[in-house]
Scaffold this motif. Sequence first.
Motif, mmCIF file in Angstrom:
data_model
loop_
_atom_site.group_PDB
_atom_site.id
_atom_site.type_symbol
_atom_site.label_atom_id
_atom_site.label_comp_id
_atom_site.label_asym_id
_atom_site.label_seq_id
_atom_site.Cartn_x
_atom_site.Cartn_y
_atom_site.Cartn_z
ATOM 1 N N HIS A 64 -25.017 -19.144 -41.103
ATOM 2 C CA HIS A 64 -26.102 -18.857 -40.167
ATOM 3 C C HIS A 64 -25.721 -17.778 -39.162
ATOM 4 O O HIS A 64 -26.595 -17.052 -38.672
ATOM 5 C CB HIS A 64 -26.526 -20.132 -39.426
ATOM 6 C CG HIS A 64 -27.310 -21.079 -40.277
ATOM 7 N ND1 HIS A 64 -26.712 -21.924 -41.187
ATOM 8 C CD2 HIS A 64 -28.646 -21.305 -40.385
ATOM 9 C CE1 HIS A 64 -27.638 -22.627 -41.810
ATOM 10 N NE2 HIS A 64 -28.822 -22.279 -41.345
ATOM 11 N N TYR B 277 -27.736 -30.824 -33.802
ATOM 12 C CA TYR B 277 -27.198 -30.185 -35.010
ATOM 13 C C TYR B 277 -25.855 -30.784 -35.418
ATOM 14 O O TYR B 277 -25.120 -31.323 -34.600
ATOM 15 C CB TYR B 277 -26.978 -28.680 -34.764
ATOM 16 C CG TYR B 277 -28.125 -27.945 -34.151
ATOM 17 C CD1 TYR B 277 -29.306 -27.739 -34.863
ATOM 18 C CD2 TYR B 277 -28.051 -27.449 -32.847
ATOM 19 C CE1 TYR B 277 -30.370 -27.054 -34.298
ATOM 20 C CE2 TYR B 277 -29.104 -26.748 -32.273
ATOM 21 C CZ TYR B 277 -30.264 -26.566 -33.006
ATOM 22 O OH TYR B 277 -31.314 -25.897 -32.445
ATOM 23 N N ASN C 157 -27.309 -11.449 -39.337
ATOM 24 C CA ASN C 157 -26.682 -12.692 -38.876
ATOM 25 C C ASN C 157 -25.471 -12.443 -37.981
ATOM 26 O O ASN C 157 -24.782 -13.381 -37.590
ATOM 27 C CB ASN C 157 -26.246 -13.535 -40.075
ATOM 28 C CG ASN C 157 -27.416 -13.996 -40.924
ATOM 29 O OD1 ASN C 157 -27.820 -13.290 -41.847
ATOM 30 N ND2 ASN C 157 -27.987 -15.144 -40.600
ATOM 31 N N ASN D 297 -24.270 -21.070 -47.386
ATOM 32 C CA ASN D 297 -24.912 -20.183 -46.412
ATOM 33 C C ASN D 297 -24.079 -20.079 -45.138
ATOM 34 O O ASN D 297 -23.336 -21.002 -44.792
ATOM 35 C CB ASN D 297 -26.301 -20.714 -46.023
ATOM 36 C CG ASN D 297 -27.268 -20.708 -47.190
ATOM 37 O OD1 ASN D 297 -27.391 -19.715 -47.892
ATOM 38 N ND2 ASN D 297 -27.951 -21.829 -47.401
ATOM 39 N N CYS E 281 -31.961 -18.606 -37.385
ATOM 40 C CA CYS E 281 -31.761 -17.435 -38.250
ATOM 41 C C CYS E 281 -31.942 -17.814 -39.717
ATOM 42 O O CYS E 281 -31.561 -18.912 -40.134
ATOM 43 C CB CYS E 281 -30.347 -16.877 -38.075
ATOM 44 S SG CYS E 281 -30.071 -15.969 -36.554
ATOM 45 N N LYS E 282 -32.489 -16.892 -40.477
ATOM 46 C CA LYS E 282 -32.491 -17.062 -41.928
ATOM 47 C C LYS E 282 -31.039 -16.966 -42.385
ATOM 48 O O LYS E 282 -30.366 -15.968 -42.129
ATOM 49 C CB LYS E 282 -33.326 -15.982 -42.596
ATOM 50 C CG LYS E 282 -33.348 -16.107 -44.119
ATOM 51 C CD LYS E 282 -34.144 -14.976 -44.758
ATOM 52 C CE LYS E 282 -34.104 -15.073 -46.279
ATOM 53 N NZ LYS E 282 -34.830 -13.950 -46.924
ATOM 54 N N PRO E 283 -30.511 -17.992 -43.038
ATOM 55 C CA PRO E 283 -29.077 -17.971 -43.366
ATOM 56 C C PRO E 283 -28.716 -16.873 -44.359
ATOM 57 O O PRO E 283 -29.519 -16.511 -45.222
ATOM 58 C CB PRO E 283 -28.828 -19.360 -43.956
ATOM 59 C CG PRO E 283 -30.156 -19.838 -44.418
ATOM 60 C CD PRO E 283 -31.172 -19.233 -43.493
ATOM 61 N N HIS E 284 -27.517 -16.365 -44.191
ATOM 62 C CA HIS E 284 -26.990 -15.375 -45.130
ATOM 63 C C HIS E 284 -26.339 -16.097 -46.302
ATOM 64 O O HIS E 284 -25.549 -17.029 -46.116
ATOM 65 C CB HIS E 284 -25.952 -14.493 -44.427
ATOM 66 C CG HIS E 284 -25.156 -13.642 -45.363
ATOM 67 N ND1 HIS E 284 -25.739 -12.655 -46.133
ATOM 68 C CD2 HIS E 284 -23.832 -13.637 -45.683
ATOM 69 C CE1 HIS E 284 -24.804 -12.067 -46.872
ATOM 70 N NE2 HIS E 284 -23.648 -12.647 -46.616
ATOM 71 N N ALA F 282 -28.603 -19.522 -33.852
ATOM 72 C CA ALA F 282 -28.054 -19.596 -35.213
ATOM 73 C C ALA F 282 -28.924 -20.469 -36.105
ATOM 74 O O ALA F 282 -29.186 -20.141 -37.271
ATOM 75 C CB ALA F 282 -26.625 -20.129 -35.169
ATOM 76 N N ALA F 283 -29.404 -21.587 -35.550
ATOM 77 C CA ALA F 283 -30.243 -22.497 -36.338
ATOM 78 C C ALA F 283 -31.561 -21.843 -36.720
ATOM 79 O O ALA F 283 -32.145 -22.168 -37.759
ATOM 80 C CB ALA F 283 -30.499 -23.787 -35.548
#
Length: 573
Positions: free
Chosen positions: A102, A65, A137, A100, A230-233, A227-228
Amino acid sequence: MSFDVITEALEAPEPVCVIPSKFTMCDDDYQQREIVIGNSNNEVFDKGQSATQDARTYMFQTPKYDVYIIDTPGIGDVRGIEQDKENTRKILNAIAPYKNLHAICLLFKSNEARMTLSFRYCISELLLQLHRDAAKNIVFFFTNSRGTFYKPGDTIVPLREFLGQLQKKHGIEVSLNRNNIFCLDNEAFKFVCAYHDGVDFSEEDMLNFASSWKRSAEETHRFLDFAAGCKPHSVDKTLSVNQARGIILQLAKPLADINDLIETNIKVYKDRQNEIENTAATIDELKNKLLIPQVGIKTEPLPYPMTVCTGEKCIETQSIPNSEQRQTIYKQICHDHCQLDNVDPEKFPEPHLQQCWAMQGRQTCHICGCQWSTHMHIRFKQVKTNESVEDENIKNAIQTNEDARITKQKIIESCEKIVNEYKHEQKIIMDASIRFAVFLKQNAIMAYNDVFEKYVEKSIEEEEKCIRAGGDHSKLNNLKRCLDEYRQERAAIEQAIQSGGNVTQQISTDYVKHLKTELFALPHFGAKLKELFNRTVQGYALNQEQSVQKFAKPNFDANSGNKKSKSAFNIKT
């Protein structure tokens, strides 16, 4: 992230430290050693202060990442509530450039068993800023966790209680489980720093630290994978929540000014209506009434920000030309080139002005003698004006020789029409304020920090004890003022939410933007409201440009190793 095993970190020419650190430890002779690594004006190690003074973004590259970590100031700063507000603003400024997020990481020490007011206040103040969607998140880091076997320890009990109350009271569920809990310990990092500073350790110590390094590194990489995944906020949602809250509070003065302006002009038109009704119905009489006086507001940008005094003895009122209305003039300029950063304009009391040259660190201004709290930071002048415009009805009547009595009636009807239009714009403005508040209720995790009042009341109690022992009154006065401001803001939001009780529609982020656009498009007062609002917001937008500090993994020369060789100890990982 720089070294796979601790031995590599020990063999490097120097420790890798992006953010400066300071700690003390005992060597083998039980002598206290202070270890300081790195140097930055952004890190302050005074007890109780948030160590990080301003938000900084760091970019790390791992094999999997590119990681952007935004290091932000903390909440619960010993310098007080105003500093917490300032730190909150810095956090929002820091995330604004990103689309975003994460993960939103809340850090706690393990084994904090009590649900103190400070504990609840700090969490609430952080959650206050977030959109409801950000709840999924949120992750929890527990530091100093080696002593609790890399578990949260007693801290999880009050935290779980708080999150349960949050769900019950606000309907927000924040998970607290194995997936979003990460436990680590900085002792291995401290060991590496101390080792490079010349502190000797036994092989047994080194084995323990190697194990700690491994556990903390594994938790760090587990966090990155979480974190990667997760659907980003969407940052825009959180910024919109705060923008809506800001609009409610930042529109307060412009709305008051516009409301006063509307009321003034309504009176002007009603007076004109009465005057026309009492005027003889002749064209010659109406010719004398051709011009209509209208009161406006004019803003003039200043070449430099100024500190002015709003105290009673330092202001004067002046008549608005050709009008019965009066306006306030800030005649006392206490610092004409005030370049203080992070000062909210058009606001008093403004705590940051205690640092203004005119105060010189005192409670009173050495220029005018008034309390610092009566002073205001301005970036533009605002004056009321009186402009005369031609009445189109009379002008047409004169040009067409229209019957004067018909013209008189048209003028009266025109005055009534304009008054009704002004009142209609007033209603639109108030309805928009209500919808902004309803948006907060629907979208924010918290509309306001409901722990704040008790927290400040407790602080006031403690400060009163200090004063009885001979302490200074200034901090107590600031706390009481903060409490009054909070109660007023809470009342404004609660009243707006209550008034919007029959607003059943789901108000979206786009609708918030639409409402603001609609306000600024009002035919009579929209442009002026927009101008006043923008002038006010400009002072709040003293955001420093966000820069990203890229961190590259060190590539040390194999022949430039540390003074201690790897053979000095045998560590298997």
